[in-house]
Design a protein around this motif. Structure first.
Motif, PDB file in Angstrom:
ATOM      1  N   GLU A 141     122.295  56.236  11.414  1.00  0.00           N
ATOM      2  CA  GLU A 141     121.616  54.963  11.659  1.00  0.00           C
ATOM      3  C   GLU A 141     120.196  55.183  12.177  1.00  0.00           C
ATOM      4  O   GLU A 141     119.306  54.371  11.934  1.00  0.00           O
ATOM      5  N   HIS A 142     119.990  56.292  12.886  1.00  0.00           N
ATOM      6  CA  HIS A 142     118.685  56.590  13.490  1.00  0.00           C
ATOM      7  C   HIS A 142     118.263  58.003  13.095  1.00  0.00           C
ATOM      8  O   HIS A 142     118.538  58.957  13.840  1.00  0.00           O
ATOM      9  N   PRO A 143     117.618  58.189  11.948  1.00  0.00           N
ATOM     10  CA  PRO A 143     117.163  59.531  11.557  1.00  0.00           C
ATOM     11  C   PRO A 143     116.241  60.096  12.634  1.00  0.00           C
ATOM     12  O   PRO A 143     115.201  59.509  12.949  1.00  0.00           O
ATOM     13  N   SER A 144     116.623  61.212  13.211  1.00  0.00           N
ATOM     14  CA  SER A 144     115.907  61.735  14.373  1.00  0.00           C
ATOM     15  C   SER A 144     115.807  63.242  14.315  1.00  0.00           C
ATOM     16  O   SER A 144     116.552  63.907  13.588  1.00  0.00           O
ATOM     17  N   VAL A 148     112.502  58.780  13.045  1.00  0.00           N
ATOM     18  CA  VAL A 148     111.954  57.684  13.845  1.00  0.00           C
ATOM     19  C   VAL A 148     111.831  58.026  15.326  1.00  0.00           C
ATOM     20  O   VAL A 148     111.174  57.300  16.070  1.00  0.00           O
ATOM     21  N   MET A 149     112.449  59.112  15.773  1.00  0.00           N
ATOM     22  CA  MET A 149     112.390  59.466  17.187  1.00  0.00           C
ATOM     23  C   MET A 149     112.865  60.896  17.386  1.00  0.00           C
ATOM     24  O   MET A 149     113.371  61.542  16.454  1.00  0.00           O
ATOM     25  N   THR A 150     112.711  61.364  18.621  1.00  0.00           N
ATOM     26  CA  THR A 150     113.308  62.624  19.045  1.00  0.00           C
ATOM     27  C   THR A 150     114.413  62.313  20.044  1.00  0.00           C
ATOM     28  O   THR A 150     114.196  61.558  21.002  1.00  0.00           O
ATOM     29  N   SER A 192     105.967  59.442  18.356  1.00  0.00           N
ATOM     30  CA  SER A 192     107.301  58.860  18.176  1.00  0.00           C
ATOM     31  C   SER A 192     107.992  58.782  19.531  1.00  0.00           C
ATOM     32  O   SER A 192     107.749  59.618  20.411  1.00  0.00           O
ATOM     33  N   PRO A 193     108.863  57.796  19.707  1.00  0.00           N
ATOM     34  CA  PRO A 193     109.565  57.683  20.987  1.00  0.00           C
ATOM     35  C   PRO A 193     110.532  58.848  21.211  1.00  0.00           C
ATOM     36  O   PRO A 193     110.985  59.499  20.256  1.00  0.00           O
TER      37      PRO A 193
END
Length: 303
Positions: free
Chosen positions: A56-59, A31-33, A114-115
């Motif tokens: 919680e935040h796959p990055s 979802v992000m870098t 992606s953000p």
């Protein structure tokens, strides 16, 4: 983890693709870098915290270690996925001239459309938004409480150079305190005439909490010192008596309010992975932090 020696951004990106293929998931579900800029001695701990937050935040997590800027340019990397990570990761060590242009290595590795968030676990630039790496991100996370020296000065500097998207984990640590204080005033809708924040002598979080109370309640807030850990007590003065939250052990607090018995309240000090995960839940500007940062600068300037 695959070791790449004397490599470049193109080779690191290609290894990401091979790593996903070996894991049997060629499609990206991140979802992000998240870019982490840390010295060598702090990199392992920072990457471990990001690993827990990635559940919680796959990055795509890019750890960047800026080495000696002298000598020939060299880029070394460790690339992998799985092994407890919610996405994929690369730990990139830069040496030589490329240290001065770290953004040229990181930019090609950012996930498209992606953000981007960047985190300095210890010392951060004076102006994160103006930093070449910081300019790549929509969210810039610092931690004034983790700098080796001058924590209060570091917090004030971050407030002075605030830009939309900036935040500090010293502010994130206050979320449970702010929620509890707001709930206390909901239960006791009384006019607060004064307040006191007691904490360790040097505590960026306590300074921010005092500024927040001053900004929201339009009152004078005094600052007391204790042995800690962290913030140990907050007292709000009202005409019916004090509203007090006292936490001596960093885990359990006692909530005292007028005309009611004391109550125990869970108020455990949170670890860095939980703080990081909270900050990554929102990538827009934190308007409240922006106002509190401005208030803290004014309070320090008036002294």
């Amino acid at each position: 983890m695959i070791e790449l020696t004397d490599t470049n951004s193109s080779s690191i990106a290609a290894e990401f693709v091979r790593s996903r293929t070996r894991a049997g998931s060629p499609a990206m579900g991140m979802v992000m870098t998240l870019v982490i800029v840390a010295p060598e001695e702090d990199a392992a701990e920072a990457m471990a915290a990001a690993k827990r937050a990635s559940r919680e935040h796959p990055s795509r997590v890019l750890g960047v270690i800026l080495g000696d800027a002298r000598g020939a340019a060299q880029v070394n990397a460790q690339v992998g996925s799985g092994d407890g990570w919610g996405g994929e990761t690369a730990l990139i060590r830069l040496k030589g001239e490329v240290v001065k242009h770290a953004e040229s290595v990181v930019l090609p590795l950012l996930l498209p459309d992606s953000p981007v968030a960047i985190w300095w676990p210890t010392s951060a630039p004076r102006d994160p938004a103006a930093d070449p790496l910081g300019a790549l991100a929509q969210r810039r996370i610092t931690d004034s409480a983790a700098v080796p020296r001058g924590k209060s000065t570091a917090m004030l500097t971050q407030c002075e150079t605030y830009a939309p998207g900036n935040t500090d984990l010293s502010w994130t640590r206050l979320t449970p305190w702010r929620a509890l204080l707001a709930a206390a005033l909901d239960q006791h809708p009384l006019k607060v005439t004064g307040a006191k924040v007691t904490a360790e002598r040097i505590s960026p979080s306590a300074d921010l909490l005092a500024a927040w109370l001053c900004d929201r309640l339009k009152i004078e807030v005094t600052r007391g010192s204790s042995e800690g850990p962290g913030i140990t007590e907050v007292t709000l003065d009202t005409k019916e008596g004090p509203i007090r939250i006292a936490r001596a052990d960093g885990r359990l607090a006692t909530f005292t309010s007028p005309n009611r018995p004391d109550r125990p309240v869970a108020l455990k000090r949170r670890e860095v992975p939980a703080l990081l995960a909270e900050e990554l839940r929102r990538l827009d500007e934190d308007d409240v932090y922006a106002e509190v940062a401005q208030r803290l600068v004014k309070l320090r300037g008036s002294k």
